[in-house]
Design an enzyme around this catalytic site. Structure first.
Site, mmCIF file in Angstrom:
data_model
loop_
_atom_site.group_PDB
_atom_site.id
_atom_site.type_symbol
_atom_site.label_atom_id
_atom_site.label_comp_id
_atom_site.label_asym_id
_atom_site.label_seq_id
_atom_site.Cartn_x
_atom_site.Cartn_y
_atom_site.Cartn_z
ATOM 1 N N PRO A 40 -38.082 37.432 -8.228
ATOM 2 C CA PRO A 40 -39.234 38.203 -7.750
ATOM 3 C C PRO A 40 -38.971 39.693 -7.940
ATOM 4 O O PRO A 40 -37.906 40.189 -7.571
ATOM 5 C CB PRO A 40 -39.304 37.854 -6.257
ATOM 6 C CG PRO A 40 -37.936 37.374 -5.893
ATOM 7 C CD PRO A 40 -37.335 36.794 -7.133
ATOM 8 N N CYS B 84 -33.892 42.582 -0.953
ATOM 9 C CA CYS B 84 -34.382 43.836 -1.512
ATOM 10 C C CYS B 84 -33.728 45.018 -0.803
ATOM 11 O O CYS B 84 -33.709 45.064 0.432
ATOM 12 C CB CYS B 84 -35.902 43.887 -1.341
ATOM 13 S SG CYS B 84 -36.592 45.341 -2.092
ATOM 14 N N ASN C 70 -27.900 34.885 -9.146
ATOM 15 C CA ASN C 70 -28.732 35.966 -9.677
ATOM 16 C C ASN C 70 -27.896 37.238 -9.829
ATOM 17 O O ASN C 70 -26.983 37.483 -9.050
ATOM 18 C CB ASN C 70 -29.906 36.192 -8.691
ATOM 19 C CG ASN C 70 -30.697 37.467 -8.975
ATOM 20 O OD1 ASN C 70 -30.805 38.331 -8.120
ATOM 21 N ND2 ASN C 70 -31.250 37.575 -10.163
ATOM 22 N N GLY C 71 -28.251 38.021 -10.846
ATOM 23 C CA GLY C 71 -27.624 39.320 -11.046
ATOM 24 C C GLY C 71 -27.037 39.474 -12.426
ATOM 25 O O GLY C 71 -26.108 38.759 -12.807
ATOM 26 N N GLY D 187 -34.011 38.604 -13.608
ATOM 27 C CA GLY D 187 -34.980 39.636 -13.275
ATOM 28 C C GLY D 187 -35.175 40.621 -14.398
ATOM 29 O O GLY D 187 -35.947 40.397 -15.337
ATOM 30 N N ARG D 188 -34.417 41.725 -14.361
ATOM 31 C CA ARG D 188 -34.690 42.851 -15.268
ATOM 32 C C ARG D 188 -34.642 42.478 -16.736
ATOM 33 O O ARG D 188 -35.415 43.014 -17.537
ATOM 34 C CB ARG D 188 -33.698 43.984 -14.964
ATOM 35 C CG ARG D 188 -33.954 44.623 -13.619
ATOM 36 C CD ARG D 188 -32.783 45.455 -13.173
ATOM 37 N NE ARG D 188 -31.598 44.640 -12.959
ATOM 38 C CZ ARG D 188 -30.394 45.113 -12.722
ATOM 39 N NH1 ARG D 188 -30.201 46.401 -12.688
ATOM 40 N NH2 ARG D 188 -29.382 44.295 -12.524
HETATM 41 C C1 FMN Z 1 -38.448 46.474 -10.001
HETATM 42 C C2 FMN Z 1 -37.766 45.478 -9.130
HETATM 43 C C3 FMN Z 1 -38.426 44.949 -8.045
HETATM 44 C C4 FMN Z 1 -37.798 44.001 -7.215
HETATM 45 N N1 FMN Z 1 -38.496 43.452 -6.189
HETATM 46 C C5 FMN Z 1 -37.929 42.468 -5.437
HETATM 47 C C6 FMN Z 1 -38.681 41.779 -4.445
HETATM 48 O O1 FMN Z 1 -39.874 42.036 -4.240
HETATM 49 N N2 FMN Z 1 -38.050 40.814 -3.737
HETATM 50 C C7 FMN Z 1 -36.737 40.482 -3.939
HETATM 51 O O2 FMN Z 1 -36.211 39.586 -3.282
HETATM 52 N N3 FMN Z 1 -36.014 41.106 -4.897
HETATM 53 C C8 FMN Z 1 -36.583 42.071 -5.654
HETATM 54 N N4 FMN Z 1 -35.867 42.651 -6.663
HETATM 55 C C9 FMN Z 1 -34.501 42.152 -6.950
HETATM 56 C C10 FMN Z 1 -34.525 41.061 -8.025
HETATM 57 O O3 FMN Z 1 -35.194 39.905 -7.575
HETATM 58 C C11 FMN Z 1 -33.103 40.665 -8.453
HETATM 59 O O4 FMN Z 1 -32.432 40.156 -7.337
HETATM 60 C C12 FMN Z 1 -32.305 41.833 -9.027
HETATM 61 O O5 FMN Z 1 -33.066 42.577 -9.943
HETATM 62 C C13 FMN Z 1 -31.018 41.336 -9.717
HETATM 63 O O6 FMN Z 1 -31.329 40.473 -10.786
HETATM 64 P P1 FMN Z 1 -31.285 40.986 -12.324
HETATM 65 O O7 FMN Z 1 -29.942 41.608 -12.551
HETATM 66 O O8 FMN Z 1 -31.519 39.752 -13.135
HETATM 67 O O9 FMN Z 1 -32.389 42.010 -12.468
HETATM 68 C C14 FMN Z 1 -36.472 43.598 -7.484
HETATM 69 C C15 FMN Z 1 -35.803 44.130 -8.582
HETATM 70 C C16 FMN Z 1 -36.423 45.050 -9.405
HETATM 71 C C17 FMN Z 1 -35.673 45.580 -10.590
#
Ligand code: FMN
Length: 357
Positions: free
Chosen positions: A16, A100, A203-204, A227-228
């Site tokens: 998310p 978050c 995740n991460g 995510g990103r």
């Molecule tokens: C722009 C943005 C918005 C995010 N919003 C949420 C959110 O609404 N709820 C949540 O649980 N995590 C949120 N996250 C965290 C992501 O879900 C995820 O845990 C984090 O980006 C690490 O994963 P990644 O390295 O694959 O990006 C957000 C991350 C980003 C970059």
């Protein structure tokens, strides 16, 4: 794998992301191989439920099941009400946000800051499960490894949450204090997986099929959440799912296919937000799609000068026509830091807070 009664298509999930994983983007990710997607967080503050932002987030028209909605807040009864409110609007799974890092997800600290108060975190989980169980709605939890490097309490919270009836836990391998800095660590996720009977999602920093395989192997997790790395690259889900299933790598997508899916994405985006807001909020998606392509920077600057949908669609179409004249396929993804400088600005706390409001 299953979440409650819902069998998922595969174990590669979209994370998310407030301001990113709206209904059009979730739809696209699912079409392109994601087994599961959770909505952007919805605040537990009832005074905000009628705002345009929240009502858009709570609208799941046409969304493929299971419809999972993430809620955020710090007050157990309010979180229970938020769960009921979203179930009434179609949510089939409720996800609690303890992941978050934004300081003001709601009216005060929420998200991963909740991990500092394990009693409150558990009270919230219990209240939300009590609201969801009579409706047959599973509750899941998303969290970080802890709130600071010396305080990695994901395991304690995950155990308590499982005991309270949570049916899946997703863990981002960073502490709250880290924000998005440094690297994700997977040992804490492995410890959570080893201790729980319910599915655990890692995740991460997962940005390639190989990384997904390695993180699954290291953690023993049941699924990965991306995510990103999926921003502007939603076909990453089918690349990961294919690699996990077969051990072979898919060719990068055809330029013509990316042109078509981006234009469809933009149409869906304008439909949800209306043309005025849609054209402006689509710019970040366009920038992500083209960021590794020749001519990306001047095109991004040009995009910011276009204010109507027709002009935006035409410019994007022409950009990909020029690219298609040079190559049939998109360039292979170059591994490396997942965020370019302009993306970092979008990932910082301030912008997440903005997106959360
Ligand atoms: C722009 C943005 C918005 C995010 N919003 C949420 C959110 O609404 N709820 C949540 O649980 N995590 C949120 N996250 C965290 C992501 O879900 C995820 O845990 C984090 O980006 C690490 O994963 P990644 O390295 O694959 O990006 C957000 C991350 C980003 C970059």
């Amino acid at each position: 794998m299953n979440i409650g009664p819902y069998a998922l298509a595969n174990n590669v999930f979209v994370a998310p992301m407030a301001g990113v994983t709206d209904r059009p983007f979730r739809h696209l990710c699912k079409q392109l191989g994601a087994g599961y997607a959770v909505s952007e967080m919805v605040t537990s503050r009832p005074d905000l439920w009628d705002t345009l932002k929240t009502s858009r987030r709570a609208n799941h028209a046409g969304e493929a099941a299971p419809i999972a909605v993430q809620i955020a807040g710090t007050d157990a009864p309010m979180m229970a009400d938020a769960a009921r409110y979203n179930i009434d609007r179609g949510a089939q799974i409720i996800d609690i946000n303890m992941g978050c890092p934004a300081k003001k997800v709601c009216n005060k600290w929420a998200g991963s800051a909740l991990m500092q108060d394990e009693a409150l975190a558990l009270a919230i989980v219990e209240a939300v499960v009590a609201a969801c169980a009579p409706r047959g709605v599973p509750v899941t939890l998303k969290m970080r490894t802890g709130w600071a490097p010396g305080h990695r309490n994901a395991l304690a919270i995950a155990r308590a949450a499982e005991g309270a009836g949570v049916q899946m836990v997703a863990v981002h391998g960073r502490t709250r204090e880290q924000g998005y800095k440094g690297l994700a660590e997977y040992d804490t996720i492995a410890a959570v997986k080893a201790a729980l009977r319910i599915p655990v999602v890692a995740n991460g920093d997962i940005d390639s099929p190989e990384k997904a395989r390695d993180v699954l192997a290291h953690t023993g997790a049941d699924a990965v959440m991306v995510g990103r790395a999926a921003q502007g690259r939603p076909w990453l889900f089918r690349e990961i799912a294919h690699f996990l299933a077969t051990g072979t790598t898919l060719a990068p997508p055809l330029v013509a296919d990316v042109r078509r899916l981006l234009l469809e994405h933009l149409h869906d985006h304008y439909t949800l937000y209306g043309e005025f807001t849609g054209v402006r909020t689509a710019r970040k998606h366009i920038a992500w799609y083209i960021k590794a392509l020749p001519g990306a920077e001047p095109f991004r600057a040009h995009m910011n000068t276009l204010d109507d949908g027709q002009a935006q669609l035409q410019a994007v179409g022409e950009f990909f026509d020029r690219l298609g004249a040079q190559a049939d396929r998109m360039p292979a993804h170059a591994p490396g830091p997942s965020a370019a400088p302009h993306e970092e600005r979008m990932h910082n706390d301030k912008n997440q807070e903005e997106a959360a409001r």
